[in-house]
Design a protein around this motif. Sequence first.
Motif, short mmCIF file in Angstrom:
data_model
loop_
_atom_site.label_atom_id
_atom_site.label_comp_id
_atom_site.label_asym_id
_atom_site.label_seq_id
_atom_site.Cartn_x
_atom_site.Cartn_y
_atom_site.Cartn_z
N TRP A 18 0.82 -1.21 0.00
CA TRP A 18 0.00 0.00 0.00
C TRP A 18 0.85 1.26 0.00
CZ3 TRP A 18 -3.46 -1.62 4.74
CH2 TRP A 18 -4.21 -2.74 4.39
N TYR A 70 4.32 -9.97 7.89
CA TYR A 70 3.86 -9.65 9.25
C TYR A 70 2.79 -8.57 9.19
CZ TYR A 70 4.50 -8.88 14.32
OH TYR A 70 4.33 -8.76 15.68
N PHE A 71 3.06 -7.53 8.40
CA PHE A 71 2.05 -6.48 8.27
C PHE A 71 0.79 -7.02 7.61
CE2 PHE A 71 -0.32 -3.23 6.04
CZ PHE A 71 -0.59 -2.38 7.10
N PHE A 102 -1.08 -8.81 10.12
CA PHE A 102 -1.62 -7.83 11.07
C PHE A 102 -2.87 -7.19 10.48
CE2 PHE A 102 -1.75 -3.25 12.28
CZ PHE A 102 -2.23 -3.43 13.57
N HIS A 103 -2.84 -6.89 9.20
CA HIS A 103 -4.02 -6.30 8.58
C HIS A 103 -5.23 -7.24 8.66
CE1 HIS A 103 -6.81 -4.26 6.07
NE2 HIS A 103 -6.78 -5.20 5.16
N LEU A 155 -5.92 -9.30 10.98
CA LEU A 155 -6.50 -9.28 12.33
C LEU A 155 -7.03 -7.90 12.70
CD1 LEU A 155 -4.77 -8.20 15.16
CD2 LEU A 155 -3.17 -9.84 14.21
N GLU A 156 -6.40 -6.84 12.18
CA GLU A 156 -6.92 -5.51 12.54
C GLU A 156 -8.25 -5.27 11.83
OE1 GLU A 156 -6.93 -2.20 11.01
OE2 GLU A 156 -6.29 -2.84 9.02
N ASP A 157 -8.43 -5.86 10.67
CA ASP A 157 -9.72 -5.76 10.00
C ASP A 157 -10.79 -6.51 10.81
OD1 ASP A 157 -11.03 -4.80 7.48
OD2 ASP A 157 -11.53 -6.92 7.29
#
Lengths: 157, 157
Positions: free
Chosen positions: B116, B124-125, B128-129, B131-133
């Motif tokens: 992005w 990892y990011f 993370f996205h 799970l953050e979603d």
Amino acid sequence: MMNYARSTTLEAVEGLTIEELDFLVHDEANTIGMLLGHMAAVEKIYQIITFERRNPTEEEEEALGAGLELGEKGKAAFKGFPLEYYLGELQDVRENTFQKFHTLTDEWLFEQTNWWWNEQGNNYFKWFHVLEDELNHRGQIRMIKKIYSKEKSGLVK
Amino acid sequence: MMNYARSTTLEAVEGLTIEELDFLVHDEANTIGMLLGHMAAVEKIYQIITFERRNPTEEEEEALGAGLELGEKGKAAFKGFPLEYYLGELQDVRENTFQKFHTLTDEWLFEQTNWWWNEQGNNYFKWFHVLEDELNHRGQIRMIKKIYSKEKSGLVK
């Protein structure tokens, strides 16, 4: 992760008016302003818990009560303020957090205390909780904005 | 972090009826069922992106379209199912994710691709996205449940 979460919060609230910040989906709902006040209060409490390695005092809990508990107290405390008020508060708290982070070691991240569910929790988890709570409320902010725009356009079912 | 996020999602949806899963806050809203379908679809797409190191094919995007895009397509696809349907799907996808994780090294986490905002993003990011979603939508699920209960009690403003 904290910066990413914050950037998405800022994007979600960009340009909101006081009317939008104070909009109530229902009489027991949280406004966007309340959720922003909550984010700052949660971060302050975790500064105390993890930086000072202690529970907040009664005075501190009282001072942060509106932001932590929300409800009627939060509704009264976070009302009528422009967006800049909330953003300034969030930024001030975050600057304190990052200043302190710079003085701490990676070992500190893994220091444990008794925590939820009768388990040990380390500082990494505690700060993950701060950001995951923000993400949870960012999702709600997006939804409140959508409901607001539906109500304004008179198209709510 | 993924397990924690999931445990809070499961707690939020525990015991929901089909009526609650299909409840629409307004005509363009996402139901809780749609949000659960979305979580499973997002995870499948990130399996392709990070495990197979490629973009999804048109066929895969088509197959996952209802879950990824939601909207009218999602509303039609995720309707009338009991909670167990969504939970089974979420669990199946997650088992595949964790089986694959067990075969991967920590170095894999830090493999980067163009991502992005014209920046590099590592695995990892990307996870993370995922799970953050989920956390974002968990916040919305909690809010939808509250609005549902307010409407049912006839107390919505």
